[in-house]
Design an enzyme around this catalytic site. Sequence first.
Site, PDB file in Angstrom:
ATOM      1  N   THR A 141       0.813  -1.225   0.000  1.00  9.58           N
ATOM      2  CA  THR A 141       0.000   0.000   0.000  1.00  9.58           C
ATOM      3  C   THR A 141       0.848   1.276   0.000  1.00  9.58           C
ATOM      4  OG1 THR A 141      -1.602  -1.258   1.266  1.00  9.58           O
ATOM      5  CG2 THR A 141      -1.939   1.120   1.192  1.00  9.58           C
ATOM      6  N   GLU A 142       0.358   2.264  -0.754  1.00  9.02           N
ATOM      7  CA  GLU A 142       1.008   3.588  -0.803  1.00  9.02           C
ATOM      8  C   GLU A 142      -0.027   4.651  -0.450  1.00  9.02           C
ATOM      9  OE1 GLU A 142       2.686   3.939  -4.734  1.00  9.02           O
ATOM     10  OE2 GLU A 142       4.073   2.264  -4.345  1.00  9.02           O
ATOM     11  N   GLU A 162      -3.201 -15.005   2.636  1.00 10.36           N
ATOM     12  CA  GLU A 162      -3.319 -13.811   3.478  1.00 10.36           C
ATOM     13  C   GLU A 162      -4.783 -13.598   3.886  1.00 10.36           C
ATOM     14  OE1 GLU A 162      -1.435 -10.271   1.984  1.00 10.36           O
ATOM     15  OE2 GLU A 162      -2.377  -9.008   3.500  1.00 10.36           O
ATOM     16  N   GLY A 176      -1.213   6.847  -2.158  1.00  7.84           N
ATOM     17  CA  GLY A 176      -2.154   7.062  -3.272  1.00  7.84           C
ATOM     18  C   GLY A 176      -2.733   5.794  -3.870  1.00  7.84           C
ATOM     19  N   GLN A 231     -35.283 -12.488  27.194  1.00  9.14           N
ATOM     20  CA  GLN A 231     -35.396 -13.168  25.903  1.00  9.14           C
ATOM     21  C   GLN A 231     -34.556 -12.468  24.820  1.00  9.14           C
ATOM     22  OE1 GLN A 231     -39.027 -13.094  23.483  1.00  9.14           O
ATOM     23  NE2 GLN A 231     -39.126 -15.312  23.716  1.00  9.14           N
ATOM     24  N   THR A 265       2.194  -3.127   8.389  1.00  8.92           N
ATOM     25  CA  THR A 265       2.213  -3.918   9.622  1.00  8.92           C
ATOM     26  C   THR A 265       3.637  -4.396   9.890  1.00  8.92           C
ATOM     27  OG1 THR A 265      -0.051  -4.637   9.203  1.00  8.92           O
ATOM     28  CG2 THR A 265       1.242  -6.017  10.686  1.00  8.92           C
TER      29      THR A 265
HETATM   30  C1  FAD Z   1      -4.024  -1.557  10.401  1.00 10.90           C
HETATM   31  C2  FAD Z   1      -3.683  -1.735   8.978  1.00 10.90           C
HETATM   32  C3  FAD Z   1      -2.654  -2.603   8.616  1.00 10.90           C
HETATM   33  C4  FAD Z   1      -2.300  -2.749   7.275  1.00 10.90           C
HETATM   34  N1  FAD Z   1      -1.217  -3.527   6.941  1.00 10.90           N
HETATM   35  C5  FAD Z   1      -0.749  -3.513   5.671  1.00 10.90           C
HETATM   36  C6  FAD Z   1       0.483  -4.151   5.329  1.00 10.90           C
HETATM   37  O1  FAD Z   1       1.117  -4.791   6.159  1.00 10.90           O
HETATM   38  N2  FAD Z   1       0.939  -4.033   4.062  1.00 10.90           N
HETATM   39  C7  FAD Z   1       0.265  -3.345   3.101  1.00 10.90           C
HETATM   40  O2  FAD Z   1       0.737  -3.271   1.988  1.00 10.90           O
HETATM   41  N3  FAD Z   1      -0.914  -2.728   3.392  1.00 10.90           N
HETATM   42  C8  FAD Z   1      -1.431  -2.785   4.642  1.00 10.90           C
HETATM   43  N4  FAD Z   1      -2.592  -2.149   4.956  1.00 10.90           N
HETATM   44  C9  FAD Z   1      -3.298  -1.419   3.907  1.00 10.90           C
HETATM   45  C10 FAD Z   1      -4.611  -2.063   3.472  1.00 10.90           C
HETATM   46  O3  FAD Z   1      -4.384  -3.264   2.788  1.00 10.90           O
HETATM   47  C11 FAD Z   1      -5.368  -1.023   2.647  1.00 10.90           C
HETATM   48  O4  FAD Z   1      -5.767   0.003   3.544  1.00 10.90           O
HETATM   49  C12 FAD Z   1      -6.561  -1.598   1.922  1.00 10.90           C
HETATM   50  O5  FAD Z   1      -6.152  -2.463   0.884  1.00 10.90           O
HETATM   51  C13 FAD Z   1      -7.466  -0.514   1.322  1.00 10.90           C
HETATM   52  O6  FAD Z   1      -6.732   0.386   0.572  1.00 10.90           O
HETATM   53  P1  FAD Z   1      -6.875   1.977   0.833  1.00 10.90           P
HETATM   54  O7  FAD Z   1      -6.686   2.211   2.283  1.00 10.90           O
HETATM   55  O8  FAD Z   1      -6.002   2.675  -0.118  1.00 10.90           O
HETATM   56  O9  FAD Z   1      -8.383   2.276   0.512  1.00 10.90           O
HETATM   57  P2  FAD Z   1      -8.996   2.665  -0.918  1.00 10.90           P
HETATM   58  O10 FAD Z   1      -8.494   1.741  -1.964  1.00 10.90           O
HETATM   59  O11 FAD Z   1      -8.808   4.129  -1.126  1.00 10.90           O
HETATM   60  O12 FAD Z   1     -10.533   2.378  -0.668  1.00 10.90           O
HETATM   61  C14 FAD Z   1     -11.388   3.263   0.060  1.00 10.90           C
HETATM   62  C15 FAD Z   1     -12.793   2.656   0.049  1.00 10.90           C
HETATM   63  O13 FAD Z   1     -13.230   2.512  -1.309  1.00 10.90           O
HETATM   64  C16 FAD Z   1     -13.598   1.158  -1.551  1.00 10.90           C
HETATM   65  N5  FAD Z   1     -13.219   0.794  -2.910  1.00 10.90           N
HETATM   66  C17 FAD Z   1     -11.991   0.887  -3.490  1.00 10.90           C
HETATM   67  N6  FAD Z   1     -12.030   0.425  -4.747  1.00 10.90           N
HETATM   68  C18 FAD Z   1     -13.311   0.018  -4.969  1.00 10.90           C
HETATM   69  C19 FAD Z   1     -14.001  -0.564  -6.080  1.00 10.90           C
HETATM   70  N7  FAD Z   1     -13.361  -0.834  -7.220  1.00 10.90           N
HETATM   71  N8  FAD Z   1     -15.326  -0.844  -5.949  1.00 10.90           N
HETATM   72  C20 FAD Z   1     -15.990  -0.593  -4.789  1.00 10.90           C
HETATM   73  N9  FAD Z   1     -15.381  -0.037  -3.705  1.00 10.90           N
HETATM   74  C21 FAD Z   1     -14.077   0.250  -3.789  1.00 10.90           C
HETATM   75  C22 FAD Z   1     -12.810   0.330  -0.535  1.00 10.90           C
HETATM   76  O14 FAD Z   1     -13.440  -0.902  -0.301  1.00 10.90           O
HETATM   77  C23 FAD Z   1     -12.839   1.258   0.658  1.00 10.90           C
HETATM   78  O15 FAD Z   1     -14.046   1.084   1.364  1.00 10.90           O
HETATM   79  C24 FAD Z   1      -3.011  -2.036   6.282  1.00 10.90           C
HETATM   80  C25 FAD Z   1      -4.068  -1.205   6.648  1.00 10.90           C
HETATM   81  C26 FAD Z   1      -4.399  -1.038   7.958  1.00 10.90           C
HETATM   82  C27 FAD Z   1      -5.507  -0.101   8.318  1.00 10.90           C
END
Ligand code: FAD
Length: 382
Positions: free
Chosen positions: A126-127, A244, A129, A281, A158
């Site tokens: 994750t980045e 995962e 953006g 209940q 993490t």
């Molecule tokens: C505590 C924590 C630990 C983490 N650990 C790791 C790690 O170890 N390594 C790592 O790389 N990442 C990690 N992450 C990142 C995590 O995997 C991402 O936050 C996640 O994949 C969502 O990406 P985003 O935050 O950019 O959200 P976004 O992609 O911006 O999404 C925002 C919202 O839009 C929705 N959305 C996005 N695209 C679509 C679509 N096409 N259709 C419908 N809805 C959509 C999403 O479901 C979400 O509700 C971690 C995150 C947290 C909070």
Amino acid sequence: MKAAYIKEEHEILRESLRKFLEKEAYPYFNEWEQDGLIPRSFWKKMGDLGYLCPWLDEEYGGFGADFGYSVVINEELEKVGTGLIGIGLHNDIVVPYLEQYGTPEQKKRWLPKCASGEIITAIAMTEPGAGSDLAGIKTSAVRDGKDYIVNGEKTFITNGIQADLVLVVCKTDPKADPPYKGVSLLVVEKDTPGFTKGKKLNKIGLHSQDTAELIFEDARVPADNLIGKEGEGFYYLMKNLQQERLIVAIGGIAASERMLEITTQYVKERKAFGKSIASFQNTQFKLAELETEVEIGRTFLDRVVDSHIKGEDVVKEVSMAKWWVTDLTKKVAAECMHLHGGYGYMEEYEIARRYRDAPVSAIYAGSNEIMKQIIAKKMGLQ
Ligand SMILES: Cc1cc2nc3c(=O)[nH]c(=O)nc-3n(C[C@H](O)[C@H](O)[C@H](O)COP(=O)(O)OP(=O)(O)OC[C@H]3O[C@@H](n4cnc5c(N)ncnc54)[C@H](O)[C@@H]3O)c2cc1C
């Protein structure tokens, strides 16, 4: 009902791990939550007793354990607290990439230390953006002689603060079309010049789990640290993300079972209007419904785990389990917290912590919306 893949040897491991956790984790967990970190000494103790990556071959410090052992370890860690999720991430998410796609030299160099607890790992996809849209990442790795020069920023990682080794998802070919063909996996070690760890992120839950930003500014990484082949990183991710997601679903069911256990106990003890809360209940029906749903989730999940152990293609079923179970975990957390009344809102009560920890399971490892997208695609809906 016991899962078919759980045999006597798994139960023996569960018993010994439970005893270990009662002595080494339960008494200290609240302290770790306050410190915002699981001490390295705990990782080391886990490694000394064979609870880190037991599935590795003996030559790398494991004992060739099957995935049933991973299920048991993740369940027992979850019962202590979701903050221990970083250990499951190391054991069953990051290290498998090194084992499956690493060269013999890379394996010899890193795997024994991953099993002993001397090396803590993280995976950085994750980045700021790009999260759900993994192919949209910007972190670049440009070849320069025997090295790659890495630039970019990762977030929400993490184990980010403690990690000695980070598996970084980067673009070795930013112009690739389609973009996912330019994705590669590169191991970045902690003392690499140009690699810095940003601030430890302040989360609403998982307090003991260190989550961080990682910054790469002209970080010079040996080309020997490339995992697998250049440009094939996305395929490796798509394959390994199944495990995962399974790990997250296993944690979700274990957390739900624990919340039901503590809430059932609480409602029997708490009195109102001269009776126990358990005699109303409404309480009985709420808990009976949740117990039923958790049992349904457990049964389905066990079936998916069984198929995963047999090496079957479970992409659709894993996606189903991940979204359904983690949505259920959130529901169980909210209902169980409510049944605790005002005490459920107090930090001294375990249910308060679980209520804070539950929602993220629906976000990480691919959000639940992404899981539904995968299922829809598998159904031929495009
Ligand atoms: C505590 C924590 C630990 C983490 N650990 C790791 C790690 O170890 N390594 C790592 O790389 N990442 C990690 N992450 C990142 C995590 O995997 C991402 O936050 C996640 O994949 C969502 O990406 P985003 O935050 O950019 O959200 P976004 O992609 O911006 O999404 C925002 C919202 O839009 C929705 N959305 C996005 N695209 C679509 C679509 N096409 N259709 C419908 N809805 C959509 C999403 O479901 C979400 O509700 C971690 C995150 C947290 C909070």
